[in-house]
Scaffold this active site. Structure first.
Site: not given
Ligand SMILES: [Zn+2]
Ligand SMILES: [Zn+2]
Length: 442
Positions: A345, A421, A142
């Site tokens: 896109y 985080e 990720h």
């Protein structure tokens, strides 16, 4: 002191009360209660968001293969009592939360796919996953932070589901596969989600999404009204000449020299022909292939590259000018050329009015100093397809540790991409508060 002070407070109380009654809508008090509920519930959610993020991070899946992630998402959303649709555009999940009162529909989107990157971040939940991609064995990571997007939106769903009686309207949660693009021949991502009804029953009145980014510190939120992320189109140009001996170029047509002229000629489209003060544009050649030895002029040369634009009109214009430039230069050499432009896109355009209206919400959530008006960025994003269907805003959420120099932080897609985080609670609160504020009326 006591008496005078008391009188002043009374006077102030009366005038503020009168002002509030006149200026704010009927459920102003409800709005503030709902905002407070979001914060209380989001604080409880924080450890769960981090735990989901680490679990998903350790088990990353490439585009159109996000079955484990989708199952985790669907199970969670069902446990919250949402109406859940799975298998949208292969692995996508769409869920609807109906609030206790009537009102508009807000869509929130997270992307679920990882990248073919071997992780080099030293965390206990680092990915060790390997898979096949384009016929090669690759690591999976990720590296763009979509694990955090999924975890944040799962958290937001739980925050809002637990206070649905306080919501005047409907919330749609969209977890989509394959934002990063797919191997040739596969379809997926936002465009496919829309084709399979992600924006139907009910149709959203607004759409919001966030992307974590290494160029902002954790705690910061970045926004930009209007064109924000580029359209990305790929081009393949094949120059056809006539093969000949390298010592006898006049007996053939040299596609290498012609291709070289095309590389330089196409740079004048951006610098000489486009209105550079309107919007920037980029045209880059990333690969040139032709020939196999020193004394043979080959038959063909292939050029492959990318075009980035921030305006759909300019995008169409560059398409035409590129074809004209290539055809003209090839003809001048007696060669021919095929131009294949593969549309990627569209431009990600944040609705300017909606963006202006949400800035106070962002400032309330992150703190005024932590809300940054940021520059356009040249990567592309398939959130753009949703913004073609409903007014939307796509935001950046910082995840680089505050003590790290931003210029030294490993970028998204790097094997060293690192997420602080503490930025995730800001992202989750941002989405939840935007939803509540939109439903109550911005
Ligand atoms: Zn990415
Ligand atoms: Zn991404």
């Amino acid at each position: 002191m006591g008496k005078r002070h008391f009188g002043w407070m009374l006077a102030l109380g009366t005038s503020v009360g009168g002002l509030m009654a006149a200026a704010l809508p009927a459920h102003a008090g409800d709005r503030e209660t709902a905002q407070a509920t979001v914060d209380t519930r989001a604080a409880v959610e924080q450890p769960k968001i981090i735990a989901w993020r680490r679990d998903i991070h350790e088990h990353p899946e490439l585009g159109n293969q996000e079955t484990r992630t989708a199952a985790l998402v669907a199970k969670h959303l069902k446990s919250l009592g949402l109406e859940v649709r799975t298998g949208v555009a292969k692995t996508g999940v769409v869920a609807v939360l109906r609030g206790g009162k009537p009102g508009p529909v807000v869509a929130l989107r997270a992307d679920m796919d990882a990248l073919p990157v071997v992780e080099q971040v030293d965390v206990p939940f680092a990915s060790k996953v390997k898979t096949q991609y384009n016929g090669q064995e690759v690591g999976v990571m990720h590296a763009c932070g979509h694990d955090t997007h999924v975890a944040m939106l799962m958290g937001v769903a739980e925050v809002l589901a637990g206070m649905k009686d306080q919501l005047p309207g409907t919330v749609k949660f969209i977890f989509q596969p394959a934002e990063e693009g797919l191997p040739k021949g596969e379809v997926g991502g936002a465009e496919q989600m829309l084709k399979e009804g992600a924006f139907e029953n009910p149709k959203p009145d607004a759409v919001f999404g966030v992307h974590v980014i290494s160029t902002l510190h954790a705690g910061d939120v970045g926004y930009r009204p209007g064109p924000f992320m580029a359209a990305a189109d790929e081009f393949v140009i094949t120059v056809h000449g006539k093969q000949s001996h390298g010592a006898l170029p006049w007996t053939g047509v040299d596609p290498i020299v012609t291709a070289s002229q095309i590389v330089l000629g196409m740079q004048t489209i951006e610098s000489r022909q486009m209105e550079v003060i309107k919007e920037p544009s980029i045209l880059s050649v990333g690969s040139i292939h032709g020939g196999n030895r020193n004394n043979i002029i080959p038959d063909t040369v292939t050029l492959n590259g990318t075009i980035r634009t921030f305006d759909e009109g300019m995008r169409a214009d560059i398409d035409k000018r590129l074809r004209r430039t290539v055809a003209g230069i090839a003809e001048s050499a007696g060669a021919t050329a095929d131009v294949d432009i593969i549309k990627g896109y569209p431009v990600t355009i944040n609705n300017p009015e909606l963006t202006a209206k949400i800035v106070p919400t962002l400032q309330r959530v992150a703190g005024k100093d932590h809300v940054k008006l940021i520059d356009k960025v040249t990567p592309s994003e398939d959130f753009s397809f949703y913004e073609q269907q409903a007014p939307g805003v796509y935001l950046f959420v910082g995840i680089t540790p505050p003590e790290t120099d931003l210029s030294k932080a490993a970028s998204n897609h790097s094997p060293k991409f690192f997420v602080d985080e503490s930025g995730l609670i800001v992202g989750a609160r941002t989405l939840a508060h935007l939803t509540v504020d939109y439903l109550y009326g911005l």
